[in-house]
Design an enzyme around this catalytic site. Structure first.
Site, PDB file in Angstrom:
ATOM      1  N   GLY A  97      10.792  -5.472   1.868  1.00  0.00           N
ATOM      2  CA  GLY A  97      10.158  -6.523   1.576  1.00  0.00           C
ATOM      3  C   GLY A  97      10.808  -7.768   1.027  1.00  0.00           C
ATOM      4  O   GLY A  97       9.960  -8.975   0.459  1.00  0.00           O
TER       5      GLY A  97
ATOM      6  N   ASN B 297       4.915   2.507   7.617  1.00  0.00           N
ATOM      7  CA  ASN B 297       4.289   2.521   6.456  1.00  0.00           C
ATOM      8  C   ASN B 297       3.641   1.531   5.828  1.00  0.00           C
ATOM      9  O   ASN B 297       4.016   0.546   5.720  1.00  0.00           O
ATOM     10  CB  ASN B 297       5.559   2.985   5.466  1.00  0.00           C
ATOM     11  CG  ASN B 297       5.289   3.072   4.064  1.00  0.00           C
ATOM     12  OD1 ASN B 297       4.094   3.453   3.709  1.00  0.00           O
ATOM     13  ND2 ASN B 297       6.116   2.955   3.184  1.00  0.00           N
ATOM     14  N   TRP B 298       2.166   1.798   6.046  1.00  0.00           N
ATOM     15  CA  TRP B 298       1.143   0.717   5.678  1.00  0.00           C
ATOM     16  C   TRP B 298       1.032   0.381   4.164  1.00  0.00           C
ATOM     17  O   TRP B 298       0.340  -0.480   3.674  1.00  0.00           O
ATOM     18  CB  TRP B 298      -0.173   1.263   6.125  1.00  0.00           C
ATOM     19  CG  TRP B 298       0.034   1.223   7.764  1.00  0.00           C
ATOM     20  CD1 TRP B 298       0.902   0.854   8.554  1.00  0.00           C
ATOM     21  CD2 TRP B 298      -1.119   1.642   8.424  1.00  0.00           C
ATOM     22  NE1 TRP B 298       0.674   0.910   9.739  1.00  0.00           N
ATOM     23  CE2 TRP B 298      -0.809   1.261  10.015  1.00  0.00           C
ATOM     24  CE3 TRP B 298      -2.514   2.041   8.333  1.00  0.00           C
ATOM     25  CZ2 TRP B 298      -1.463   1.705  11.117  1.00  0.00           C
ATOM     26  CZ3 TRP B 298      -3.178   2.183   9.481  1.00  0.00           C
ATOM     27  CH2 TRP B 298      -2.827   2.277  10.676  1.00  0.00           C
ATOM     28  N   LYS B 299       1.696   1.520   3.298  1.00  0.00           N
ATOM     29  CA  LYS B 299       1.771   1.229   1.811  1.00  0.00           C
ATOM     30  C   LYS B 299       0.214   1.324   1.293  1.00  0.00           C
ATOM     31  O   LYS B 299      -0.596   1.776   1.763  1.00  0.00           O
ATOM     32  CB  LYS B 299       2.708   0.263   1.308  1.00  0.00           C
ATOM     33  CG  LYS B 299       3.894   0.266   2.095  1.00  0.00           C
ATOM     34  CD  LYS B 299       5.035  -0.685   1.590  1.00  0.00           C
ATOM     35  CE  LYS B 299       6.504  -0.565   2.030  1.00  0.00           C
ATOM     36  NZ  LYS B 299       7.422  -1.439   1.530  1.00  0.00           N
TER      37      LYS B 299
ATOM     38  N   SER C 148      12.966  -4.384   6.413  1.00  0.00           N
ATOM     39  CA  SER C 148      12.518  -5.619   6.882  1.00  0.00           C
ATOM     40  C   SER C 148      12.896  -5.528   8.677  1.00  0.00           C
ATOM     41  O   SER C 148      13.722  -6.403   9.034  1.00  0.00           O
ATOM     42  CB  SER C 148      13.345  -6.748   6.336  1.00  0.00           C
ATOM     43  OG  SER C 148      12.902  -6.638   4.980  1.00  0.00           O
TER      44      SER C 148
ATOM     45  N   GLY D 139       7.628  -1.543   7.338  1.00  0.00           N
ATOM     46  CA  GLY D 139       7.017  -1.604   6.575  1.00  0.00           C
ATOM     47  C   GLY D 139       6.029  -2.960   6.776  1.00  0.00           C
ATOM     48  O   GLY D 139       5.101  -2.530   7.701  1.00  0.00           O
ATOM     49  N   GLY D 140       6.296  -3.946   6.341  1.00  0.00           N
ATOM     50  CA  GLY D 140       5.322  -5.191   6.957  1.00  0.00           C
ATOM     51  C   GLY D 140       5.041  -5.621   8.366  1.00  0.00           C
ATOM     52  O   GLY D 140       3.937  -5.904   8.689  1.00  0.00           O
TER      53      GLY D 140
ATOM     54  N   GLU E  18      17.017   3.542   3.562  1.00  0.00           N
ATOM     55  CA  GLU E  18      16.408   2.274   3.340  1.00  0.00           C
ATOM     56  C   GLU E  18      16.853   1.452   2.121  1.00  0.00           C
ATOM     57  O   GLU E  18      16.741   1.877   0.957  1.00  0.00           O
ATOM     58  CB  GLU E  18      14.812   2.517   2.837  1.00  0.00           C
ATOM     59  CG  GLU E  18      14.653   3.604   1.899  1.00  0.00           C
ATOM     60  CD  GLU E  18      13.266   3.503   1.455  1.00  0.00           C
ATOM     61  OE1 GLU E  18      12.324   3.077   1.917  1.00  0.00           O
ATOM     62  OE2 GLU E  18      13.114   4.249   0.148  1.00  0.00           O
TER      63      GLU E  18
ATOM     64  N   GLU F  10       9.962   2.904  -3.442  1.00  0.00           N
ATOM     65  CA  GLU F  10       8.770   2.403  -4.309  1.00  0.00           C
ATOM     66  C   GLU F  10       8.225   3.674  -5.273  1.00  0.00           C
ATOM     67  O   GLU F  10       7.699   2.961  -6.354  1.00  0.00           O
ATOM     68  CB  GLU F  10       7.761   1.662  -3.544  1.00  0.00           C
ATOM     69  CG  GLU F  10       8.341   0.232  -3.021  1.00  0.00           C
ATOM     70  CD  GLU F  10       7.487  -0.205  -1.647  1.00  0.00           C
ATOM     71  OE1 GLU F  10       7.654  -1.143  -1.040  1.00  0.00           O
ATOM     72  OE2 GLU F  10       6.572   0.553  -1.457  1.00  0.00           O
TER      73      GLU F  10
ATOM     74  N   HIS G 299      10.301   7.734  -1.038  1.00  0.00           N
ATOM     75  CA  HIS G 299      10.304   6.146  -0.922  1.00  0.00           C
ATOM     76  C   HIS G 299      10.824   5.566  -2.378  1.00  0.00           C
ATOM     77  O   HIS G 299      10.450   6.092  -3.180  1.00  0.00           O
ATOM     78  CB  HIS G 299       8.935   5.929  -0.312  1.00  0.00           C
ATOM     79  CG  HIS G 299       9.118   4.257   0.130  1.00  0.00           C
ATOM     80  ND1 HIS G 299       9.040   2.991  -0.674  1.00  0.00           N
ATOM     81  CD2 HIS G 299       9.050   3.793   1.491  1.00  0.00           C
ATOM     82  CE1 HIS G 299       9.079   1.932   0.117  1.00  0.00           C
ATOM     83  NE2 HIS G 299       9.149   2.374   1.533  1.00  0.00           N
TER      84      HIS G 299
END
Length: 255
Positions: free
Chosen positions: A176, A11-13, A216, A237-238, A170, A100, A98
């Site tokens: 994050g 997920n590149w957000k 993470s 994610g990151g 999640e 967010e 998600h």
């Protein structure tokens, strides 16, 4: 090891321009081993980069997902994107619910349900996200929260219509933050979710659903997380923004 094929989804957000997205997909493709990968590989770029990602994937093993969708096919919904738009753009999957989206944009279990139903209607595989906050975990409400989100998101969707559904646990407190649920903590919730799905859709359905861990995940913990009996991959994610890290997760998680 179960027979469910793992999924490693990035997920590149709100990262990567079209040019950067195309370059990253190509780098990921180049780094994948030849033959059977042992998993499905998915990337979810921003809407503006979907076309570039699809072009760079070019019928290879990398699939492309949207990060969200609206439940209507078309209309006066400024800023939204529909299932048919994602499908025609080359997406096979879409992330729904998600944390967010829930935290910053007012997503609720009801709207998540409508988005899941729309994804299924238009031939997209929904990656249905749910998870508890730190406060909820510390209050001992983890199972209560995820069960409520699970049942609310599924709503009245029938088993036959939900074929292919992917669930992503999640824990919000691990997104994050650098904090990660231990393999045992993650497995406990994944096992609970599979039992809850069995109660909703039956044992056969629950046994085939892929439940991903999102929080993470990195190359150094992917193997221990994905080695758990009810963890069928990761929503990353990151670490998905760097090809080396993403490929490392794929390698470690499919050994």
């Amino acid at each position: 090891m179960n027979k469910r094929v793992p999924i490693v989804a990035g997920n590149w957000k709100m990262h990567k321009t079209p040019a950067e997205s195309g370059a990253l997909v190509k780098e990921i493709r180049t780094g994948l081993p030849a033959g059977d990968l042992g998993c499905e590989v998915i990337v979810a770029p921003p809407f503006t980069s979907i076309a570039a990602a699809v072009e760079a994937a070019a019928a290879g093993p990398v699939r492309v997902a949207g990060q969200n969708l609206f439940w209507e096919e078309k209309g006066a919904f400024t800023g939204e994107i529909s299932g048919p738009m994602l499908k025609e753009s080359g997406c096979s999957h879409v992330i729904v619910g998600h944390s967010e989206r829930r935290q910053y944009f007012g997503e609720s279990d009801e709207t998540v349900n409508r988005r899941i139903a729309a994804a299924l209607q238009y031939g997209l595989v929904p990656i249905f996200c749910l998870g508890e906050t730190l406060e909820e975990r510390e209050a001992g409400k983890t199972f209560e929260v995820v069960e409520t989100q699970l049942k609310g998101g599924i709503g009245t969707i029938r088993p036959d219509d939900a074929a292919g559904l992917v669930v992503a646990y999640e824990p919000v407190w691990a997104i994050g933050t650098g904090r990660t649920a231990t393999p045992d903590q993650a497995q406990e919730v994944h096992g609970f979710l599979r039992e809850a799905l069995a109660g909703i859709f039956g044992e056969d359905f629950a046994g085939g659903v892929r439940i991903l861990y999102g929080g993470s995940m990195k190359p150094d913990n992917a193997g221990s997380l994905m080695g758990q009996s009810d963890i069928d991959g990761g929503l990353v994610g990151g670490a998905s923004l760097k090809a080396a890290d993403f490929l490392g997760i794929i390698r470690e998680g499919t050994k």
